[in-house]
Design an enzyme around this catalytic site. Structure first.
Site, short mmCIF file in Angstrom:
data_model
loop_
_atom_site.label_atom_id
_atom_site.label_comp_id
_atom_site.label_asym_id
_atom_site.label_seq_id
_atom_site.Cartn_x
_atom_site.Cartn_y
_atom_site.Cartn_z
N ASP A 297 -0.08 -0.41 -9.19
CA ASP A 297 0.31 -0.58 -7.80
C ASP A 297 -0.54 -1.73 -7.24
O ASP A 297 -1.47 -2.22 -7.90
CB ASP A 297 0.10 0.73 -7.01
CG ASP A 297 0.98 0.77 -5.75
OD1 ASP A 297 1.37 -0.31 -5.26
OD2 ASP A 297 1.28 1.87 -5.26
C1 NOJ Z 1 2.23 -0.34 -2.50
C2 NOJ Z 1 3.12 0.84 -2.68
O1 NOJ Z 1 2.36 1.99 -2.99
C3 NOJ Z 1 4.17 0.64 -3.76
O2 NOJ Z 1 5.04 1.74 -3.76
C4 NOJ Z 1 4.90 -0.65 -3.56
O3 NOJ Z 1 5.89 -0.80 -4.53
C5 NOJ Z 1 3.91 -1.80 -3.59
N1 NOJ Z 1 2.93 -1.60 -2.54
C6 NOJ Z 1 4.57 -3.14 -3.43
O4 NOJ Z 1 5.07 -3.28 -2.16
#
Ligand code: NOJ
Length: 770
Positions: A297
């Site tokens: 993530d």
């Molecule tokens: C953080 C989020 O937890 C995740 O779900 C997302 O895909 C990414 N940011 C990218 O935006």
């Protein structure tokens, strides 16, 4: 430091070309350019390319950067990385022109001309916005879900996106957690079915299918169990829950062919997900045979430092890679750590074979997507795809089919246009376009929606007088949402005098034949960093509702939220939950209110009475005191206000004649059950027939009820249909902590079929030794 086992490294990691039998049979034969690439040919191309790459170039392929190409000052740094061959992937640009420009840099300026893989959060649509995923789960309609994500994929692929960070398959029993909006709710069976349907929708029959994109189920694993519902906090999950509750939707997504997985942020039982070898290697690859790539993530690799399992960025990168994270998602302003892997090899902290193993699936994905042959998109075509009217039709159907009717006293709904000649439309969400769309949409993609007020006006036309009052405001969050910054079109509204507005609402209701109150949570109260400690209607909405109900006029509450709100004690005659219904939500809701569509959705969560009841599941274990199971709190019932699976219609359904065709089976044999469901009411409508089981004795205590089958059917008045459910051995298997293994017990089972998780029509069967 733990090294990747040689056996595992050898089996890594060429994304598979999975074709679903149903897809293979359906439709015209694909042309050769539409056929999936052959595994061996891809492998040969990957190996040939890998042999030419330096360690730095390999590390570059494992780095993914946030890229805001429309803001040149922010893009500059990433442009330099792309041109230097230090970026394998980018996210967050969705303009086809800017994406072509980025691809041109990668393809023309770097030594090996490797195109970029472009990712984005296509969660419930790109330009055409579908209902939020929790709402889509409430449709219990797998074909609808698959088709909707196929539309989303089509729009995304047209602008130059190759990969979505979706579906979110995190099971969540705790609606305090704002990200419950992104998943399929509390149930692993429904969640698994939704996970697989979404993967099929995004990817099509194989990775690289035209107009499709790669799916990246997330967040592996256990994010939905964030302690106290507080987003980002740790998850402590027993083995029992991990295997039986949280992992099954991920397994289903992998089995459906998902090409990517996103590792979660949080620590699961003390081990941060991006550095969790057991999850990313032992379970995902060795046990489940996943052959795609894992992305962290955003900042998840760097976070191995803040979590306290790496002393610096290099150690974080080595630990992430060694655990099984292939790619680092690098947020704006953060340093990429994968480039330090080149030095780590020189220092003996990692071998070239280990690094190569992690690069392979990333290159394979690029070959499968055909990016080496055609890295660019046709900008003129992209605009046409986004404007395709069929997409709006699909979004409207999705919004109609995902609404859940919670209450309808005296058959107030549907409203009769011949009788209701004047209508007061009231509430802070009644005239909001932005809130219809929900979280995870971005203004740069020009999503649009009508407000519900506009939808109602369009529906009733000139003949019905529609008046409007905002009533009260939803207060701004005390801790603001980080997403508000990205919401370009937000303006700060003028303050209102709420006392005067409530008085106006009451006066309008008095003058009208009926009132529609549009209440709930603003869209930024759900999603990432959007946990709540209370499920009360925010602000003075309850006061507004009570005041309008006190007029004695018929009151319909239209609720917008992605968590249960405490509305059960209100005296409103009708409550229709439309969640955040998307681009076509206004027209869909107006159709539902006036009977041009009939609600058929069912709750994918237990509708708790207050936040204090969470976490909650209908699938609890029996306990030593089963008879008082609803009286665990001294204050009153701990049963939810509306149970999992619940939802009314404008007609009624009757179940009868449940037959277990195979009352005694040996392990490994299917159990077949039939049941009759009839439309016993006055109009056509949809029912979601749900099958639940309970295993009465065995190695572990098993839930009082577990969903193991469902079917959404449309029935005309008086029509009766016999439905057949088949329980496979897989459906009866579970993971037992007593043996620390998967178990298929010999046991007696109860089975029920009905319209929600309290279904009373039942039968029994027995499973014995082979
Ligand atoms: C953080 C989020 O937890 C995740 O779900 C997302 O895909 C990414 N940011 C990218 O935006």
């Amino acid at each position: 430091m733990r090294r990747i086992a040689a056996k595992f490294a050898a089996s890594l990691l060429l994304g598979s070309a999975l074709i679903h039998p149903a897809d293979a049979q359906a439709g015209p034969k694909p042309s050769s350019s539409q056929l999936p690439a052959n595994d061996a040919a891809i492998e040969a191309r990957v190996e040939a390319l890998l042999a030419k790459m330096t360690a730095e170039e390999k590390a570059g392929q494992l780095s993914q950067f946030f890229y805001f190409a429309q803001i040149p000052a922010m893009a500059k740094g990433v442009d330099d990385q792309i041109a230097a061959g230090k970026a394998g992937s980018i996210l967050f640009t969705t303009d086809p022109k800017l994406l072509n420009r980025a691809q041109k840099m990668a393809v023309e300026q770097t030594r090996l001309k490797i195109p970029l893989l472009v990712g984005f959060d296509v969660i419930h649509g790109l330009h055409t916005i579908f209902p939020v995923p929790l709402a889509m789960a409430a449709s219990w309609d797998l074909k609808l879900v698959e088709r909707s994500q196929a539309v989303a994929a089509q729009e995304a692929r047209a602008v130059g996106i190759h990969w979505t960070f979706a579906p979110n398959v995190d099971v969540a029993l705790d609606a305090r957690w704002g990200r419950i909006v992104e998943g399929a709710g509390e149930d692993p069976y429904l969640g698994s079915a939704m996970a697989a349907a979404q993967v099929r929708g995004f990817q099509g029959s194989y990775i690289g299918a035209p107009s499709h994109i790669i799916a990246g189920p997330k967040h592996f694993a256990g994010y939905g169990a964030a302690m106290g519902g507080r987003d980002y906090d740790q998850s402590e999950i027993s083995e029992n829950q991990l295997h039986n509750l949280y992992l099954p939707p991920f397994k289903a997504a992998i089995d459906a062919g998902a090409g990517n997985i996103m590792a979660a942020y949080m620590a699961l039982n003390g081990v941060p997900a991006a550095g969790n070898h057991r999850l990313l290697t032992d379970t995902l690859r060795t046990e489940w045979g996943f052959r795609g790539w894992v992305v962290s993530d955003a900042g998840g690799v760097d976070a191995l430092r803040t979590h306290g399992i790496a002393k610096d960025g290099t150690e974080a990168a080595v630990k992430a890679i060694s655990a099984g994270t292939n790619m680092e998602m690098v947020p704006p302003g953060q340093k990429a750590h994968m480039p330090s892997l080149a030095a780590a090899i020189t220092e003996g902290k990692l071998t070239t074979a280990e690094l190569d193993a992690m690069v392979r699936p990333v290159l394979a994905a690029k070959f499968r997507m055909g990016l080496f042959e055609n890295p660019y998109v046709d900008e003129a075509r992209a605009a046409k795809v986004l404007a395709d009217p069929a997409h709006a039709v699909a979004a409207r159907a999705a919004a109609e089919r995902s609404a859940v009717l919670l209450r309808n006293e005296g058959d107030l709904l549907p409203l009769d246009r011949r009788k209701v000649r004047s209508l007061a439309v009231i509430g802070p969400l009644a005239d909001s376009q932005r809130d219809m769309l929900g979280p995870w949409i971005f203004s740069m993609n020009n999503p649009s929606a009508e407000s519900l007020l506009a939808g109602i006006r369009a529906k009733v036309g000139q003949g019905v007088t529609v008046s409007y009052s905002e009533g009260v405001r939803i207060p701004a969050r005390v801790n603001p949402s980080p997403f508000d910054m990205m919401d370009g079109k937000r303006t700060k509204p003028e303050p209102i005098d709420e006392d005067a507005e409530i008085a106006k609402s009451v006066a309008l209701a008095r003058q009208s034949d009926a009132a529609i109150l549009v209440l709930g949570e603003a869209q930024n109260m759900s999603g990432e960093k959007a946990s709540r400690a209370s499920f009360d209607l925010p602000g003075r909405q309850k006061e507004l509702l009570d005041a309008v109900v006190a007029t004695g006029k018929p009151v319909v509450v239209v609720l917008m939220s992605a968590r249960p709100l405490t509305v059960q004690d209100s005296k409103a005659a009708a409550i229709l939950d439309i969640w955040y219904p998307g681009s076509q939500g206004a027209a869909a809701a107006a159709n539902l209110l006036f009977g041009d569509a009939v609600p058929g959705g069912k709750l994918p969560i237990s509708w708790v009475r207050s936040a204090a009841q969470t976490p909650m599941t209908y699938a609890r274990l029996p306990s030593h005191d089963p008879t008082d199971a609803a009286k665990r709190y001294q204050e009153g019932s701990n049963e939810p206000a509306w149970p999992f699976g619940f939802g009314l219609s404008y007609t009624s359904f009757a179940y009868s004649n449940l037959k277990v065709l195979t009352p005694k089976v040996a392990h490994g044999s299917p159990v077949n059950i039939t049941v009759d469901v009839a439309n016993s009411g006055p109009r056509s409508g949809d029912e979601v027939a749900q099958l639940y089981i309970h295993q009465k004795h065995g190695t572990s205590s098993r839930p009082v009820r577990q969903l193991k089958g469902f079917e959404r059917v449309t029935l005309k008045p008086g029509e009766k249909r016999t439905l057949t459910f088949t329980l496979s051995p897989e459906d009866l298997r579970y993971w037992s902590d007593a043996t620390r293994s998967w178990i298929e017990d010999s046991s007696d089972f109860e089975v029920w079929v009905g319209g929600d998780s309290t279904a009373s029509l039942g039968g029994s069967f027995e499973v014995g030794e082979r």
